[in-house]
Design an enzyme around this catalytic site. Structure first.
Site, PDB file in Angstrom:
ATOM      1  CE1 TYR A   1      32.739   2.180 -19.600  1.00  0.00           C
ATOM      2  CE2 TYR A   1      34.262   0.597 -20.523  1.00  0.00           C
ATOM      3  CZ  TYR A   1      33.437   1.683 -20.676  1.00  0.00           C
ATOM      4  OH  TYR A   1      33.307   2.269 -21.908  1.00  0.00           O
TER       5      TYR A   1
ATOM      6  NE  ARG B   1      35.921   4.792 -20.560  1.00  0.00           N
ATOM      7  CZ  ARG B   1      34.831   5.218 -21.197  1.00  0.00           C
ATOM      8  NH1 ARG B   1      34.856   5.483 -22.470  1.00  0.00           N
ATOM      9  NH2 ARG B   1      33.705   5.397 -20.529  1.00  0.00           N
TER      10      ARG B   1
ATOM     11  CG  ASP C   1      28.820   6.769 -18.673  1.00  0.00           C
ATOM     12  OD1 ASP C   1      27.936   6.373 -19.445  1.00  0.00           O
ATOM     13  OD2 ASP C   1      30.033   6.714 -18.921  1.00  0.00           O
TER      14      ASP C   1
ATOM     15  CB  THR D   1      36.136  13.432 -25.973  1.00  0.00           C
ATOM     16  OG1 THR D   1      36.636  12.249 -25.356  1.00  0.00           O
ATOM     17  CG2 THR D   1      37.267  14.295 -26.453  1.00  0.00           C
TER      18      THR D   1
ATOM     19  N   GLY E   1      33.290   8.821 -28.284  1.00  0.00           N
ATOM     20  CA  GLY E   1      33.838  10.157 -28.073  1.00  0.00           C
ATOM     21  C   GLY E   1      32.815  11.129 -27.506  1.00  0.00           C
TER      22      GLY E   1
ATOM     23  CE1 TYR F   1      26.596  -1.963 -14.527  1.00  0.00           C
ATOM     24  CE2 TYR F   1      27.824  -3.998 -14.756  1.00  0.00           C
ATOM     25  CZ  TYR F   1      27.365  -2.963 -13.973  1.00  0.00           C
ATOM     26  OH  TYR F   1      27.661  -2.918 -12.634  1.00  0.00           O
ATOM     27  CG  ASP F   2      26.456  -2.356 -22.826  1.00  0.00           C
ATOM     28  OD1 ASP F   2      26.918  -2.606 -21.696  1.00  0.00           O
ATOM     29  OD2 ASP F   2      27.114  -1.773 -23.702  1.00  0.00           O
TER      30      ASP F   2
END
Ligand code: ADP
Ligand code: NMN
Length: 206
Positions: free
Chosen positions: A138, A136, A33, A15, A12, A52-53
């Site tokens: 991506y 989501r 991002d 948001t 979140g 990616y992480d």
């Protein structure tokens, strides 16, 4: 002032950051991002999963350079941003500017960690995270098994690394937030905390 909502994927952050930005005059957002490297240079592991992480998948040098530009010359940076963002919150009064930096690995990067005035960490349980993530899209999209094969194990690893890094940097403590709380409640909590910090900083400037 710099305040930082971090950090689980789908916890979140965006948001909360966008709502904070709407409520705080002279605020702007830098989102981690936006600094992902091109897909062609992100390495692949033995199972064919893109890595990616990891902090190496991000242009952290570029992110830091943008943050430093803003700190050096906030007025021109904010004027530029003003053209891109909602005009309602931008009055470009440079007495105190609130820079909201949001991202899933911001506490794993030492130079960034050193400039925080406030740090927030949004947490959600595994099943909620997996469900939100499945909704989501991506670019590129998560391949089958990506959450359990890469995202969640890397979250656990990065979190452990973050905890040791944060504890050996003597800036403000990390405030853990329950990402299951209603959005309005989270916003009210962080907004109050930021207002208190702003009062303190304004007091120091007088
Ligand atoms: N407090 C909350 N309660 C329920 N759902 C939320 C909450 N905050 C965000 N969401 C939802 O979770 C999803 C991911 O939110 P987002 O802010 O994009 O996460 P992040 O930036 O951490 O990846 C979105 O669908 C968003 O509407
Ligand atoms: N924006 C991109 O280029 C891109 C590409 C692939 C995966 N991701 C994912 O983005 C996540 C981080 O962003 P969120 O915290 O917004 O979910 C990471 O878990 C990563 O796997 C982003």
């Amino acid at each position: 002032m710099h305040c930082f909502p971090a950090r689980m994927t789908n916890g979140g952050k965006s948001t909360l950051s966008n709502s904070l930005h709407q409520k705080i005059p002279n605020s702007c957002i830098i989102a981690q991002d936006s600094y992902f490297k091109d897909d062609s240079v992100v390495p692949v592991d033995n199972n064919g999963l893109k890595q990616y992480d990891m902090i190496d998948a991000l242009h952290m040098d570029m992110m830091m350079s943008d943050i430093n530009s803003l700190r050096r010359d906030p007025e021109s940076f904010l004027r530029q941003q003003c053209q891109k963002l909602e005009p309602t919150t931008m009055t470009v009064n440079t007495e105190v500017i609130v820079l909201i930096v949001e991202g899933f690995l911001i506490f794993n990067y030492r130079p960034l960690n050193e400039i925080f005035d406030r740090r927030y960490f949004l947490e959600i349980p595994y099943d909620v995270c997996k469900r939100r993530r499945s909704l989501r899209m991506y670019t590129p999209p998560d391949p089958p098994g990506y959450f359990d094969g890469h995202v969640w194990p890397m979250y656990l690893k990065n979190r452990q690394e973050m905890e040791s890094m944060v504890s050996d940097i003597g800036t403000c403590p990390v405030l853990f937030l329950d990402g299951l709380e209603p959005k309005e409640q989270l916003l009210a909590k962080v907004f109050k905390d930021v207002c208190e910090e702003l009062e303190r900083l304004r007091g120091k400037l007088q």
